[in-house]
Design a protein around this motif. Structure first.
Motif, PDB file in Angstrom:
ATOM      1  N   ALA A   2       0.830  -1.199   0.000  1.00  0.00           N
ATOM      2  CA  ALA A   2       0.000   0.000   0.000  1.00  0.00           C
ATOM      3  C   ALA A   2       0.864   1.249   0.000  1.00  0.00           C
ATOM      4  CB  ALA A   2      -0.912   0.003   1.227  1.00  0.00           C
ATOM      5  N   ALA A   3       0.372   2.289  -0.671  1.00  0.00           N
ATOM      6  CA  ALA A   3       1.100   3.558  -0.708  1.00  0.00           C
ATOM      7  C   ALA A   3       1.165   4.143   0.701  1.00  0.00           C
ATOM      8  CB  ALA A   3       0.401   4.520  -1.651  1.00  0.00           C
ATOM      9  N   PRO A   4       2.307   4.676   1.118  1.00  0.00           N
ATOM     10  CA  PRO A   4       2.430   5.224   2.474  1.00  0.00           C
ATOM     11  C   PRO A   4       1.672   6.539   2.680  1.00  0.00           C
ATOM     12  CG  PRO A   4       4.448   5.598   1.239  1.00  0.00           C
ATOM     13  CD  PRO A   4       3.585   4.732   0.378  1.00  0.00           C
ATOM     14  N   VAL A   5       1.353   7.213   1.579  1.00  0.00           N
ATOM     15  CA  VAL A   5       0.546   8.436   1.622  1.00  0.00           C
ATOM     16  C   VAL A   5      -0.483   8.332   0.514  1.00  0.00           C
ATOM     17  CG1 VAL A   5       0.517  10.948   1.465  1.00  0.00           C
ATOM     18  CG2 VAL A   5       2.505   9.800   2.471  1.00  0.00           C
ATOM     19  N   THR A   6      -1.744   8.477   0.852  1.00  0.00           N
ATOM     20  CA  THR A   6      -2.785   8.440  -0.167  1.00  0.00           C
ATOM     21  C   THR A   6      -3.467   9.796  -0.243  1.00  0.00           C
ATOM     22  OG1 THR A   6      -4.545   7.687   1.337  1.00  0.00           O
ATOM     23  CG2 THR A   6      -3.179   5.986   0.271  1.00  0.00           C
ATOM     24  N   MET A   7      -4.024  10.098  -1.399  1.00  0.00           N
ATOM     25  CA  MET A   7      -4.756  11.349  -1.590  1.00  0.00           C
ATOM     26  C   MET A   7      -6.064  11.074  -2.296  1.00  0.00           C
ATOM     27  SD  MET A   7      -3.538  15.047  -3.129  1.00  0.00           S
ATOM     28  CE  MET A   7      -3.352  14.540  -4.826  1.00  0.00           C
ATOM     29  N   THR A   8      -7.145  11.586  -1.736  1.00  0.00           N
ATOM     30  CA  THR A   8      -8.460  11.471  -2.348  1.00  0.00           C
ATOM     31  C   THR A   8      -9.058  12.864  -2.484  1.00  0.00           C
ATOM     32  OG1 THR A   8      -9.537  11.158  -0.190  1.00  0.00           O
ATOM     33  CG2 THR A   8      -8.869   9.171  -1.399  1.00  0.00           C
ATOM     34  N   THR A   9     -10.057  12.983  -3.359  1.00  0.00           N
ATOM     35  CA  THR A   9     -10.753  14.258  -3.555  1.00  0.00           C
ATOM     36  C   THR A   9     -12.245  14.021  -3.333  1.00  0.00           C
ATOM     37  OG1 THR A   9     -10.811  13.796  -5.937  1.00  0.00           O
ATOM     38  CG2 THR A   9      -9.045  15.201  -5.135  1.00  0.00           C
ATOM     39  N   PRO A  10     -12.697  14.103  -2.076  1.00  0.00           N
ATOM     40  CA  PRO A  10     -14.098  13.798  -1.764  1.00  0.00           C
ATOM     41  C   PRO A  10     -15.094  14.792  -2.332  1.00  0.00           C
ATOM     42  CG  PRO A  10     -12.996  14.689   0.147  1.00  0.00           C
ATOM     43  CD  PRO A  10     -11.946  14.475  -0.888  1.00  0.00           C
ATOM     44  N   CYS A  11     -14.633  15.998  -2.618  1.00  0.00           N
ATOM     45  CA  CYS A  11     -15.498  16.995  -3.238  1.00  0.00           C
ATOM     46  C   CYS A  11     -14.622  18.009  -3.953  1.00  0.00           C
ATOM     47  CB  CYS A  11     -16.411  17.675  -2.213  1.00  0.00           C
ATOM     48  SG  CYS A  11     -15.539  18.471  -0.863  1.00  0.00           S
ATOM     49  N   ALA A  12     -15.249  18.832  -4.764  1.00  0.00           N
ATOM     50  CA  ALA A  12     -14.492  19.773  -5.598  1.00  0.00           C
ATOM     51  C   ALA A  12     -13.620  20.686  -4.746  1.00  0.00           C
ATOM     52  CB  ALA A  12     -15.451  20.609  -6.433  1.00  0.00           C
ATOM     53  N   GLY A  13     -12.351  20.772  -5.113  1.00  0.00           N
ATOM     54  CA  GLY A  13     -11.434  21.694  -4.463  1.00  0.00           C
ATOM     55  C   GLY A  13     -10.816  21.204  -3.173  1.00  0.00           C
ATOM     56  N   VAL A  14     -11.167  19.996  -2.719  1.00  0.00           N
ATOM     57  CA  VAL A  14     -10.686  19.485  -1.438  1.00  0.00           C
ATOM     58  C   VAL A  14      -9.856  18.220  -1.658  1.00  0.00           C
ATOM     59  CG1 VAL A  14     -11.343  18.493   0.800  1.00  0.00           C
ATOM     60  CG2 VAL A  14     -12.615  20.440  -0.139  1.00  0.00           C
ATOM     61  N   ALA A  15      -8.660  18.197  -1.081  1.00  0.00           N
ATOM     62  CA  ALA A  15      -7.807  17.009  -1.108  1.00  0.00           C
ATOM     63  C   ALA A  15      -7.656  16.483   0.312  1.00  0.00           C
ATOM     64  CB  ALA A  15      -6.438  17.333  -1.692  1.00  0.00           C
ATOM     65  N   VAL A  16      -7.806  15.176   0.473  1.00  0.00           N
ATOM     66  CA  VAL A  16      -7.585  14.532   1.768  1.00  0.00           C
ATOM     67  C   VAL A  16      -6.315  13.697   1.667  1.00  0.00           C
ATOM     68  CG1 VAL A  16      -8.463  12.916   3.499  1.00  0.00           C
ATOM     69  CG2 VAL A  16     -10.043  14.475   2.325  1.00  0.00           C
ATOM     70  N   LEU A  17      -5.301  14.072   2.449  1.00  0.00           N
ATOM     71  CA  LEU A  17      -4.062  13.311   2.525  1.00  0.00           C
ATOM     72  C   LEU A  17      -4.131  12.401   3.745  1.00  0.00           C
ATOM     73  CD1 LEU A  17      -1.238  15.943   1.855  1.00  0.00           C
ATOM     74  CD2 LEU A  17      -2.528  14.572   0.222  1.00  0.00           C
ATOM     75  N   THR A  18      -3.866  11.128   3.528  1.00  0.00           N
ATOM     76  CA  THR A  18      -3.903  10.160   4.623  1.00  0.00           C
ATOM     77  C   THR A  18      -2.550   9.495   4.771  1.00  0.00           C
ATOM     78  OG1 THR A  18      -6.255   9.723   4.173  1.00  0.00           O
ATOM     79  CG2 THR A  18      -5.085   8.133   5.551  1.00  0.00           C
ATOM     80  N   LEU A  19      -1.958   9.627   5.949  1.00  0.00           N
ATOM     81  CA  LEU A  19      -0.745   8.892   6.273  1.00  0.00           C
ATOM     82  C   LEU A  19      -1.142   7.429   6.448  1.00  0.00           C
ATOM     83  CD1 LEU A  19       0.760  11.426   8.851  1.00  0.00           C
ATOM     84  CD2 LEU A  19       1.151  11.296   6.374  1.00  0.00           C
ATOM     85  N   ASN A  20      -0.490   6.540   5.721  1.00  0.00           N
ATOM     86  CA  ASN A  20      -1.058   5.200   5.550  1.00  0.00           C
ATOM     87  C   ASN A  20      -0.073   4.081   5.911  1.00  0.00           C
ATOM     88  OD1 ASN A  20      -3.104   3.378   4.754  1.00  0.00           O
ATOM     89  ND2 ASN A  20      -2.206   3.179   2.710  1.00  0.00           N
ATOM     90  N   ARG A  21       0.322   4.055   7.176  1.00  0.00           N
ATOM     91  CA  ARG A  21       1.036   2.912   7.748  1.00  0.00           C
ATOM     92  C   ARG A  21       0.335   2.546   9.055  1.00  0.00           C
ATOM     93  NH1 ARG A  21       6.720   3.335   9.223  1.00  0.00           N
ATOM     94  NH2 ARG A  21       6.862   1.104   8.739  1.00  0.00           N
ATOM     95  N   PRO A  22      -0.922   2.143   8.974  1.00  0.00           N
ATOM     96  CA  PRO A  22      -1.712   1.959  10.201  1.00  0.00           C
ATOM     97  C   PRO A  22      -1.134   0.929  11.156  1.00  0.00           C
ATOM     98  CG  PRO A  22      -2.828   0.994   8.307  1.00  0.00           C
ATOM     99  CD  PRO A  22      -1.704   1.813   7.762  1.00  0.00           C
ATOM    100  N   GLU A  23      -0.416  -0.066  10.616  1.00  0.00           N
ATOM    101  CA  GLU A  23       0.163  -1.089  11.483  1.00  0.00           C
ATOM    102  C   GLU A  23       1.267  -0.531  12.377  1.00  0.00           C
ATOM    103  OE1 GLU A  23       2.801  -0.763   7.951  1.00  0.00           O
ATOM    104  OE2 GLU A  23       0.624  -0.758   8.286  1.00  0.00           O
ATOM    105  N   ARG A  24       1.797   0.646  12.037  1.00  0.00           N
ATOM    106  CA  ARG A  24       2.833   1.317  12.823  1.00  0.00           C
ATOM    107  C   ARG A  24       2.323   2.660  13.352  1.00  0.00           C
ATOM    108  NH1 ARG A  24       6.764  -1.425  14.609  1.00  0.00           N
ATOM    109  NH2 ARG A  24       8.311   0.217  14.332  1.00  0.00           N
TER     110      ARG A  24
END
Length: 261
Positions: A2-24
């Motif tokens: 899995a990518a260690p940082v993910t980015m989604t766009t839940p709505c126009a103009g907004v980016a959600v960055l998620t730090l993605n090493r949940p096991e650590r």
């Protein structure tokens, strides 16, 4: 993997960055540091993104540097001082890059927020958290200085010098309730609603004039350290003159001016 940082766009103009090493608990390793830096650099020139949310996957926000499994870039204490300084500067560049984004950043703290994670949180413009959040300046517990990655700059400006000294000199864990009471966060939100609330706030910001929003963020940064009220007003007056002349501002004024005619 899995990518260690993910980015989604839940709505126009907004980016959600998620730090993605949940096991650590989303501890920063070498790959995550590199990916986060690259993502922030890309966002800085992304004119379609007007607000950013930063959060963590799983039950943690960010538990700091992964001292057990950072990667080959981790240096020992006997490494040359210049090399260790470069490592520290690389780490410190992350909250610096987050703060330097033209878009406002909302940190949605969903769990432990420690060390480098706290530094990232402090570099955000708005901080909200769930009851599961906790905050800590861990470096001093490891025999290091508690002042790192911008913490001695940001934290006293947010919670005051005495409270910052308490947290930084003891390294104790700060609960979500205390963080809310001391003004570290602006809202304490139910765990299940945290990211939704952060996205709602981000969407509210993203729906405003991008130029006006960015001028406001810049003024907040500069005027926090303004030499005087006169200096602060000078910047504010300039910003109002610049933003008043934009087509965006004219369009947004029109419904208000029309009501008076």
């Amino acid at each position: 993997m899995a990518a260690p940082v993910t980015m989604t766009t839940p709505c126009a103009g907004v980016a959600v960055l998620t730090l993605n090493r949940p096991e650590r608990l989303n501890a920063l390793n070498e790959v995550m540091v590199r990916e986060l830096a690259a993502t922030l650099a890309a966002l800085r020139t992304d004119t379609g993104t007007h607000a950013v949310v930063l959060t963590g996957a799983g039950r943690g926000f960010c538990s700091g540097i992964d001292v057990r499994d950072f990667g080959p870039g981790m240096l020992e204490a006997d490494a040359p001082a210049l090399d260790r300084m470069r490592f520290q500067e690389t780490m410190a560049a992350l909250p610096q890059a987050l703060r330097a984004l033209p878009q406002p950043v909302i940190a949605a703290v969903n769990g432990p927020c420690v060390g480098a994670g706290l530094a990232l949180c402090l570099a955000a413009d708005i901080r909200i958290c769930s009851a599961a959040a906790s905050f800590g300046n861990a470096a001093i517990l490891l025999g290091l200085s508690g002042a790192e990655m911008g913490m001695s700059y940001h934290l006293p400006r947010i919670v005051g010098t005495s409270v910052a000294a308490d947290w930084m000199l003891t390294g104790r864990t700060v609960t979500a309730d205390e963080a809310d009471r001391r003004g570290l966060v602006s809202q304490l939100v139910g765990s299940g609603a945290l990211v939704d609330r952060a996205v709602e706030l981000a969407a509210l910001v993203a729906g405003l004039s991008p130029f006006g929003v960015q001028l406001t963020k810049r003024a907040l940064h500069v005027n926090t350290d303004a030499a005087s009220l006169d200096a602060a007003l000078e910047l504010e007056n300039r910003n109002q003159v610049l933003s008043h002349a934009t087509d965006d501002a004219a369009a947004r004024r029109q419904p208000w001016t029309a009501k008076r005619t």
